[in-house]
Design a protein around this motif. Structure first.
Motif, short mmCIF file in Angstrom:
data_model
loop_
_atom_site.label_atom_id
_atom_site.label_comp_id
_atom_site.label_asym_id
_atom_site.label_seq_id
_atom_site.Cartn_x
_atom_site.Cartn_y
_atom_site.Cartn_z
N ALA A 1 0.83 -1.21 0.00
CA ALA A 1 0.00 0.00 0.00
C ALA A 1 0.86 1.25 0.00
O ALA A 1 0.54 2.25 -0.67
CB ALA A 1 -0.94 -0.01 1.20
N ALA A 2 1.97 1.22 0.74
CA ALA A 2 2.88 2.37 0.77
C ALA A 2 3.51 2.61 -0.60
O ALA A 2 3.66 3.76 -1.04
CB ALA A 2 3.96 2.15 1.82
N ILE A 3 3.87 1.53 -1.29
CA ILE A 3 4.45 1.67 -2.63
C ILE A 3 3.44 2.27 -3.59
O ILE A 3 3.77 3.16 -4.39
CB ILE A 3 4.94 0.29 -3.14
N LEU A 4 2.20 1.79 -3.52
CA LEU A 4 1.15 2.35 -4.38
C LEU A 4 0.94 3.83 -4.09
O LEU A 4 0.75 4.63 -5.01
CB LEU A 4 -0.16 1.58 -4.18
N ALA A 5 0.98 4.19 -2.81
CA ALA A 5 0.80 5.60 -2.44
C ALA A 5 1.93 6.47 -3.00
O ALA A 5 1.71 7.59 -3.45
CB ALA A 5 0.73 5.73 -0.92
N LEU A 6 3.15 5.93 -2.98
CA LEU A 6 4.29 6.68 -3.52
C LEU A 6 4.20 6.84 -5.03
O LEU A 6 4.69 7.83 -5.59
CB LEU A 6 5.60 5.98 -3.15
N LEU A 7 3.59 5.87 -5.71
CA LEU A 7 3.45 5.93 -7.16
C LEU A 7 2.22 6.69 -7.62
O LEU A 7 2.09 7.01 -8.81
CB LEU A 7 3.42 4.51 -7.74
N LEU A 8 1.31 6.97 -6.70
CA LEU A 8 0.04 7.61 -7.04
C LEU A 8 0.20 8.96 -7.75
O LEU A 8 -0.63 9.27 -8.62
CB LEU A 8 -0.80 7.77 -5.77
N PRO B 1 -0.09 8.69 -11.99
CA PRO B 1 -1.40 8.70 -12.66
C PRO B 1 -2.22 9.93 -12.35
O PRO B 1 -3.01 10.38 -13.18
CB PRO B 1 -2.07 7.42 -12.13
N ALA B 2 -2.04 10.52 -11.15
CA ALA B 2 -2.79 11.72 -10.80
C ALA B 2 -2.41 12.89 -11.71
O ALA B 2 -3.28 13.60 -12.24
CB ALA B 2 -2.54 12.09 -9.34
N VAL B 3 -1.10 13.07 -11.92
CA VAL B 3 -0.64 14.16 -12.79
C VAL B 3 -1.03 13.89 -14.24
O VAL B 3 -1.45 14.80 -14.96
CB VAL B 3 0.89 14.33 -12.65
N LEU B 4 -0.90 12.65 -14.67
CA LEU B 4 -1.27 12.31 -16.04
C LEU B 4 -2.75 12.55 -16.29
O LEU B 4 -3.14 13.12 -17.33
CB LEU B 4 -0.91 10.85 -16.35
N SER C 1 9.16 13.96 -19.08
CA SER C 1 10.28 14.29 -18.20
C SER C 1 9.89 14.13 -16.74
O SER C 1 10.67 13.63 -15.92
CB SER C 1 10.74 15.73 -18.46
N PHE C 2 8.68 14.57 -16.41
CA PHE C 2 8.20 14.42 -15.03
C PHE C 2 8.16 12.95 -14.62
O PHE C 2 8.65 12.58 -13.55
CB PHE C 2 6.81 15.04 -14.88
N VAL C 3 7.58 12.11 -15.48
CA VAL C 3 7.47 10.68 -15.17
C VAL C 3 8.85 10.07 -15.01
O VAL C 3 9.10 9.30 -14.06
CB VAL C 3 6.67 9.95 -16.26
N ALA C 4 9.77 10.40 -15.91
CA ALA C 4 11.11 9.83 -15.86
C ALA C 4 11.84 10.24 -14.58
O ALA C 4 12.43 9.40 -13.88
CB ALA C 4 11.91 10.25 -17.08
N LEU C 5 11.80 11.52 -14.25
CA LEU C 5 12.48 12.00 -13.05
C LEU C 5 11.85 11.44 -11.78
O LEU C 5 12.55 11.10 -10.82
CB LEU C 5 12.46 13.54 -13.02
N TYR C 6 10.52 11.35 -11.79
CA TYR C 6 9.84 10.81 -10.60
C TYR C 6 10.19 9.34 -10.40
O TYR C 6 10.42 8.91 -9.27
CB TYR C 6 8.32 10.97 -10.75
N LEU C 7 10.25 8.57 -11.50
CA LEU C 7 10.59 7.16 -11.38
C LEU C 7 12.03 6.97 -10.91
O LEU C 7 12.32 6.04 -10.15
CB LEU C 7 10.36 6.45 -12.72
#
Length: 276
Positions: A105-112, A115-118, A142-148
């Motif tokens: 659940a914590a991992i999903l929260a960190l990745l949320l 999809p929210a920005v997209l 760029s946002f997705v790449a840097l965030y990942l």
């Protein structure tokens, strides 16, 4: 504390107790992995009912794998006393599943945020999830790449600090407090553990890729792999890949158990026995 010493103790435990470990490894790791290797092919064009059934089986296999991880960990503590180890694994399973769910659940929260920005920028997230073609602007890409990248770095750091959580659950009988205990035990060793994690992931990935590519190609030539859905080549490939995966899956709990013992010894905490 030297990581090389921990690896030596892990290797010694595995080589000396392979006969006791093998039944647990086959049941909990090899069988689920070899069967799940064909699930994606079985789901292609399947009915919703069959897809749901396969997903439920995957959840059950996940629980079985967690049980096997607990059992191998207990065996590493108790010199491969398989009967006692399987009993401990059964008693520790609810705690381990709870911790796994919380971490997931914590991992999903960190990745949320991705999809929210997209979604906020008009991107069809459902299309991405379904594997359909989609377009991203340069700014969003760029946002997705840097965030990942930031997520991977944070994931490695947290993984290093929480690496002995399962060992704490088995040895000390803790539940969620096993996370904080692992955090305490690994203080000051983060970068050394991250180095071991990266090395392990690279070895596992190369081995998996080699098994999947080489044997997959050979079996496709011999048994034919051009037919959609489950086929003989896919089944044989999944068996070989599962064998490779099982070896690395056994290594993880054995290593973390020996690491836990080294950490507690270094901190002067002793070796409290696992309660039955």
């Amino acid at each position: 504390m030297k990581m090389g010493t921990v690896w030596d103790r892990t290797a010694e435990f595995l080589t000396d107790n392979i006969a006791a470990i093998l039944p647990v490894a086959l049941l909990a790791f090899f069988v689920p992995a070899s069967i799940e290797g064909n699930f994606q092919a079985a789901m292609d064009g399947a009915s919703p009912g069959l897809i749901l059934a396969l997903q439920l089986i995957q959840i059950a296999f996940g629980a079985l794998t967690v049980w096997g991880t607990l059992a191998v960990t207990a065996m590493a503590f108790d010199n491969a006393d398989s009967e006692n180890a399987t009993k401990i694994a059964g008693k520790r399973l609810p705690a381990a599943l709870l911790v796994a769910i919380v971490c997931f659940a914590a991992i999903l929260a960190l990745l949320l945020p991705i999809p929210a920005v997209l979604s906020a920028n008009g991107v069809d997230v459902v299309a991405i999830a379904q594997g359909r073609d989609f377009e991203l602007s340069t700014g969003l890409a760029s946002f997705v790449a840097l965030y990942l990248i930031a997520f991977v770095i944070l994931f490695l750091w947290l993984g290093a600090r929480l690496i002995v959580t399962t060992a704490v659950i088995v040895r000390e009988g803790r539940w969620l407090s096993a996370l904080s205990q692992s955090w305490k035990l690994t203080r000051g060793l983060t970068w050394r553990i991250i180095g071991v994690m990266i090395l392990f992931v690279l070895l596992a990935w190369v081995s998996w890729l080699a098994a999947n590519t080489v044997f997959g190609s050979v079996f496709a030539l011999i048994a034919g792999g051009d037919r959609a859905g489950v086929n003989l080549a896919g089944v044989l490939t999944s068996i070989v890949v599962a064998a490779v995966q099982t070896g690395f899956t056994v290594l993880i709990p054995a290593f973390t158990a020996k690491l836990y013992l080294a950490l507690t010894a270094a901190m002067g905490l002793g070796e409290s026995p696992a309660t039955a």
